[in-house]
Scaffold this motif. Structure first.
Motif, PDB file in Angstrom:
ATOM      1  N   ILE A  27       0.823  -1.219   0.000  1.00  0.00           N
ATOM      2  CA  ILE A  27       0.000   0.000   0.000  1.00  0.00           C
ATOM      3  C   ILE A  27       0.858   1.271   0.000  1.00  0.00           C
ATOM      4  O   ILE A  27       0.557   2.223  -0.716  1.00  0.00           O
ATOM      5  N   GLY A  28       1.913   1.299   0.806  1.00  0.00           N
ATOM      6  CA  GLY A  28       2.637   2.548   1.066  1.00  0.00           C
ATOM      7  C   GLY A  28       3.532   3.033  -0.049  1.00  0.00           C
ATOM      8  O   GLY A  28       4.739   3.249   0.142  1.00  0.00           O
ATOM      9  N   ASN A  29       2.937   3.253  -1.220  1.00  0.00           N
ATOM     10  CA  ASN A  29       3.709   3.798  -2.339  1.00  0.00           C
ATOM     11  C   ASN A  29       3.844   5.314  -2.195  1.00  0.00           C
ATOM     12  O   ASN A  29       3.427   5.896  -1.199  1.00  0.00           O
ATOM     13  N   LEU A  34       2.819  10.578   0.279  1.00  0.00           N
ATOM     14  CA  LEU A  34       2.601  12.002   0.043  1.00  0.00           C
ATOM     15  C   LEU A  34       1.297  12.457   0.675  1.00  0.00           C
ATOM     16  O   LEU A  34       1.213  13.561   1.235  1.00  0.00           O
ATOM     17  N   GLN A  35       0.282  11.627   0.612  1.00  0.00           N
ATOM     18  CA  GLN A  35      -0.994  11.954   1.236  1.00  0.00           C
ATOM     19  C   GLN A  35      -0.813  12.181   2.734  1.00  0.00           C
ATOM     20  O   GLN A  35      -1.323  13.159   3.302  1.00  0.00           O
ATOM     21  N   LYS A  60      10.453  -3.871 -11.817  1.00  0.00           N
ATOM     22  CA  LYS A  60       9.364  -3.282 -11.032  1.00  0.00           C
ATOM     23  C   LYS A  60       9.878  -2.758  -9.699  1.00  0.00           C
ATOM     24  O   LYS A  60       9.519  -1.658  -9.261  1.00  0.00           O
ATOM     25  N   THR A  61      10.724  -3.530  -9.054  1.00  0.00           N
ATOM     26  CA  THR A  61      11.263  -3.107  -7.758  1.00  0.00           C
ATOM     27  C   THR A  61      12.055  -1.819  -7.891  1.00  0.00           C
ATOM     28  O   THR A  61      11.884  -0.885  -7.101  1.00  0.00           O
ATOM     29  N   CYS A  62      12.928  -1.762  -8.894  1.00  0.00           N
ATOM     30  CA  CYS A  62      13.864  -0.639  -9.015  1.00  0.00           C
ATOM     31  C   CYS A  62      13.262   0.610  -9.630  1.00  0.00           C
ATOM     32  O   CYS A  62      13.871   1.680  -9.580  1.00  0.00           O
ATOM     33  N   THR A  63      12.091   0.494 -10.224  1.00  0.00           N
ATOM     34  CA  THR A  63      11.444   1.681 -10.794  1.00  0.00           C
ATOM     35  C   THR A  63      10.211   2.055  -9.990  1.00  0.00           C
ATOM     36  O   THR A  63      10.176   3.080  -9.311  1.00  0.00           O
ATOM     37  N   GLU A  64       9.205   1.186 -10.027  1.00  0.00           N
ATOM     38  CA  GLU A  64       7.931   1.501  -9.388  1.00  0.00           C
ATOM     39  C   GLU A  64       8.041   1.584  -7.868  1.00  0.00           C
ATOM     40  O   GLU A  64       7.554   2.525  -7.242  1.00  0.00           O
TER      41      GLU A  64
END
Length: 331
Positions: A27-29, A34-35, A60-64
């Motif tokens: 969840i904690g993207n 930022l929210q 995915k790990t290293c970008t997203e």
């Protein structure tokens, strides 16, 4: 005792207040962090990220998963949570994170009770292997040069307090800058009452800040637990899902609950960010886990919940929410 408004430091990193966002797995993207910052959180910690994924260059790990929005640093530091049981891999991953210059602190997950994590020897499994835990923390510190914090549970099973002993070793032997303590055992996950007296014992005995998490769902519970334990700060987790206003309320920046219009506006912001993060279709599916938090806060029932769970895109969800938005606008 310091106020939750008071600033402090973690390993020399300035934190403007003592109300933080916990690492929320899956969840904690960047936009969830930022929210929390928008509503007053003094620091936000990322969802847990695999040290192996970074070490092996998983796309995915290293970008997203390593994405940090520039605005996240406004109002306080950003921490990245890593997990993994191999010291060499952790050293490599921590070095990569530090080289990118994205975050201020590295946090290590040594408390996740989910089997797919613990069966690898990571997460809460570290409670049963303290020597490896100390080695992993030392490696993260050596590899990154950044302050390292660790999130722990009280123990593996009910009545087990091995987390207290491990916290001392992590600080004294690995140079960990702070401990986030969840005073429930891995066995019970999020059930039962947290042992705040045990947390208070750790606060009194540990020569480093202790951040309290677990069972902090509203202003009353946060205030009571903070005062009872004497912790250096509090970390909001599940209680903040769909309720970023809790940060403002705990900090005394607002007393009232959000209006239905505010809730819908915030959900719209989340939906826009999800599209930016993942695209309309993938973001739409990802948001299915978010909708229940906001719909429940809106006081809506199962019909709306179920309709949103059947959506595949954000646009479909917007269409379903449109009549509710219209009703709220004229109310």
């Amino acid at each position: 005792m310091p106020s939750l408004h008071d600033s402090w430091e973690i390993g020399g990193v300035h934190v403007p207040n003592r109300v933080l966002l916990a690492p929320l797995a899956g969840i904690g993207n960047w936009f969830v962090r930022l929210q929390a910052k928008r509503y007053g959180a003094g620091m936000a910690v990322s969802e847990m990220v695999s040290s192996f994924g970074i070490h092996h260059g998983n796309e995915k790990t290293c970008t997203e998963m390593l994405r940090v929005h520039p605005d996240e640093h406004r109002g306080g530091p950003v921490a990245l949570q890593l997990f993994g049981q191999d010291p060499d891999v952790m050293r490599s991953a921590a070095a990569t994170v530090a080289e990118r210059g994205l975050v201020d602190i590295i946090d290590l997950n040594m408390g996740c009770p989910v089997p797919k994590v613990t069966k690898t020897g990571a997460g809460a499994a570290m409670l049963k292997d303290p020597d490896t835990a100390v080695a992993v923390a030392s490696a993260a510190r050596e590899g990154s040069g950044l302050p390292v914090t660790v999130k722990l549970r009280s123990g593996d099973r009910k009545g087990d307090t091995s987390g207290v002993a491990l916290a001392h070793r992590l600080v004294e032997e690995a140079g960990v800058a702070a401990i986030t303590f969840h005073p429930r055992s891995a066995q019970v996950h999020h059930k039962g009452t947290p042992d705040y007296d045990l947390a208070a014992e750790l606060v009194r005995s540990l020569p480093a800040p202790v951040i309290l998490t677990g069972g902090l769902h509203d202003v009353a519970s946060v205030t009571a637990a903070y005062e009872r334990t004497g912790a250096a700060g509090v970390m909001l987790a599940r209680g903040s899902l769909g309720n970023p206003w809790l940060f403002s309320q705990v900090l005394g920046l607002r007393d009232d609950e959000p209006t239905r219009e505010e809730i819908l506006e915030e959900l719209d912001w989340v939906m826009e960010c999800a599209v930016q993060h993942m695209g309309a279709e993938r973001g739409g599916r990802y948001l299915r886990k978010f909708y229940p938090w906001y719909v429940t806060r809106l006081g809506e029932g199962n019909v709306l919940q179920q309709a949103l769970q059947r959506t595949d895109t954000v646009e479909q969800a917007r269409s379903i929410l449109a009549p509710l938005r219209a009703r709220v606008a004229v109310a």
